[in-house]
Scaffold this active site. Structure first.
Site, PDB file in Angstrom:
ATOM      1  CG  ASP A  46      39.144  30.234  40.032  1.00 25.08           C
ATOM      2  OD1 ASP A  46      38.696  29.785  38.963  1.00 25.08           O
ATOM      3  OD2 ASP A  46      39.004  31.429  40.377  1.00 25.08           O
ATOM      4  CE  LYS A 115      42.107  31.067  33.686  1.00 28.93           C
ATOM      5  NZ  LYS A 115      40.987  31.687  34.413  1.00 28.93           N
ATOM      6  CD  GLU A 117      37.664  34.875  36.859  1.00 29.74           C
ATOM      7  OE1 GLU A 117      36.737  35.614  37.273  1.00 29.74           O
ATOM      8  OE2 GLU A 117      37.647  33.635  36.980  1.00 29.74           O
ATOM      9  CD  GLU A 184      34.016  30.600  31.620  1.00 32.87           C
ATOM     10  OE1 GLU A 184      35.131  30.887  32.101  1.00 32.87           O
ATOM     11  OE2 GLU A 184      33.187  29.855  32.184  1.00 32.87           O
TER      12      GLU A 184
HETATM   13  O1  KIV Z   1      39.034  28.029  36.482  1.00 38.15           O
HETATM   14  C1  KIV Z   1      38.953  27.501  35.365  1.00 38.15           C
HETATM   15  O2  KIV Z   1      38.913  26.260  35.228  1.00 38.15           O
HETATM   16  C2  KIV Z   1      38.900  28.369  34.198  1.00 38.15           C
HETATM   17  C3  KIV Z   1      38.551  27.748  32.885  1.00 38.15           C
HETATM   18  C4  KIV Z   1      37.101  27.492  32.809  1.00 38.15           C
HETATM   19  C5  KIV Z   1      39.031  28.574  31.737  1.00 38.15           C
HETATM   20  O3  KIV Z   1      39.108  29.524  34.313  1.00 38.15           O
END
Ligand code: KIV
Length: 273
Positions: A46, A115, A117, A184
């Site tokens: 994102d 993915k 968070e 991160e």
């Molecule tokens: O959104 C993204 O590009 C990410 C990376 C920085 C791991 O989550």
């Protein structure tokens, strides 16, 4: 037809035993084609909210936009596993909402995994998504969707208390079924300890050299961004911004003086046609 790619989730998990994982972000077909043979995982991050759309944070990205970009990347990837972010606001309400968003991403854009968070607070959603057969990559540390809560893009896990919480979150996410974990902007020693304790691979960005893999945002890695404040963890492996600037200046110069198009760039009429 469902695209079956060479890299699959079990291959990614097996790399915990050795062989660093390479992950890069991609947002369209052309870049996915270019990166496919170099990366094990292409992440439709994102971050597209920042590097493609020009926002300051990732918070405005919608599920429809993720589906649109992830579809392009999926069509460009034959080898790499394609993972797409669940954007802000599409899973924070809990497992039913998270599952619905993950199902749409997989069905409509052909990605192999999603993915999201967060730590213990998203574990129930991770369980719901993995129970539906969709692999989940987790993300801890500087989680950009928490930009306002963190007060900016700040390094996380520096004090003992937040380091201990991050370790608890990492174990909980593994327990909930995550197949990999992005770390991160955390201290290298903390990332090393988390990587040692987990059976699933960790993929670092600003988390030191001891993670099981590394990821960078493609626009940062190729030196394309001029407006974003660079994070210390980025390294520009080439200077695409300068190359584009030179090419555009040359094109403009040739157009203005009449040197382009030359006869070899022009079509002749068919004689007698
Ligand atoms: O959104 C993204 O590009 C990410 C990376 C920085 C791991 O989550």
């Amino acid at each position: 037809m469902q695209q079956i790619r060479a890299m699959r989730v079990p291959d990614i998990i097996d790399r915990k035993a050795g062989g660093k994982l390479v992950m890069l972000t991609a947002y369209d077909f052309t870049m996915a084609r270019l990166l496919d043979r170099h990366a094990d995982i292409l992440l439709v991050g994102d971050t597209l909210g920042c590097v493609v759309q020009g926002h300051d944070t990732t918070l405005k990205v919608t599920l429809e936009q993720m589906i649109y970009h992830a579809g392009m990347v999926s069509r460009g990837a034959d080898r790499a596993l394609v993972v797409a972010d669940l954007p802000f606001g599409t899973y924070q309400q809990g497992p039913p909402q998270a599952l619905q968003a993950a199902l749409r991403l997989v069905k409509e854009s052909d990605v192999s995994a999603v993915k999201l968070e967060g730590g213990e607070s998203v574990c129930e959603s991770v369980r719901a998504i993995t129970a539906a057969g969709i692999p989940v990559m987790a993300h801890l540390g500087l989680t950009p969707q928490s930009f306002h809560a963190f007060g900016g893009n700040k390094v996380q896990g520096r004090d003992a208390q937040s380091a201990a919480r991050l370790q608890r979150d990492a174990l909980a996410l593994q327990q909930a079924g995550a197949f990999a974990l992005v770390l991160e902007a955390i201290p290298a020693a903390l990332a090393q300890e988390v990587s040692r304790r987990l059976a699933i691979p960790t993929i670092g960005i600003g988390a030191g050299p001891h993670c099981d893999g590394q990821v960078l945002v493609i626009n940062d890695m190729i030196g394309l961004n001029s407006s974003r404040a660079p994070m210390k963890f980025n390294k520009e492996f080439c200077a695409v911004r300068e190359a584009i600037d030179r090419a555009a200046a040359e094109f403009a110069g040739e157009v203005r003086c009449g040197a382009f198009p030359a006869p070899e760039n022009s079509y002749a009429a068919v004689v007698g046609g």
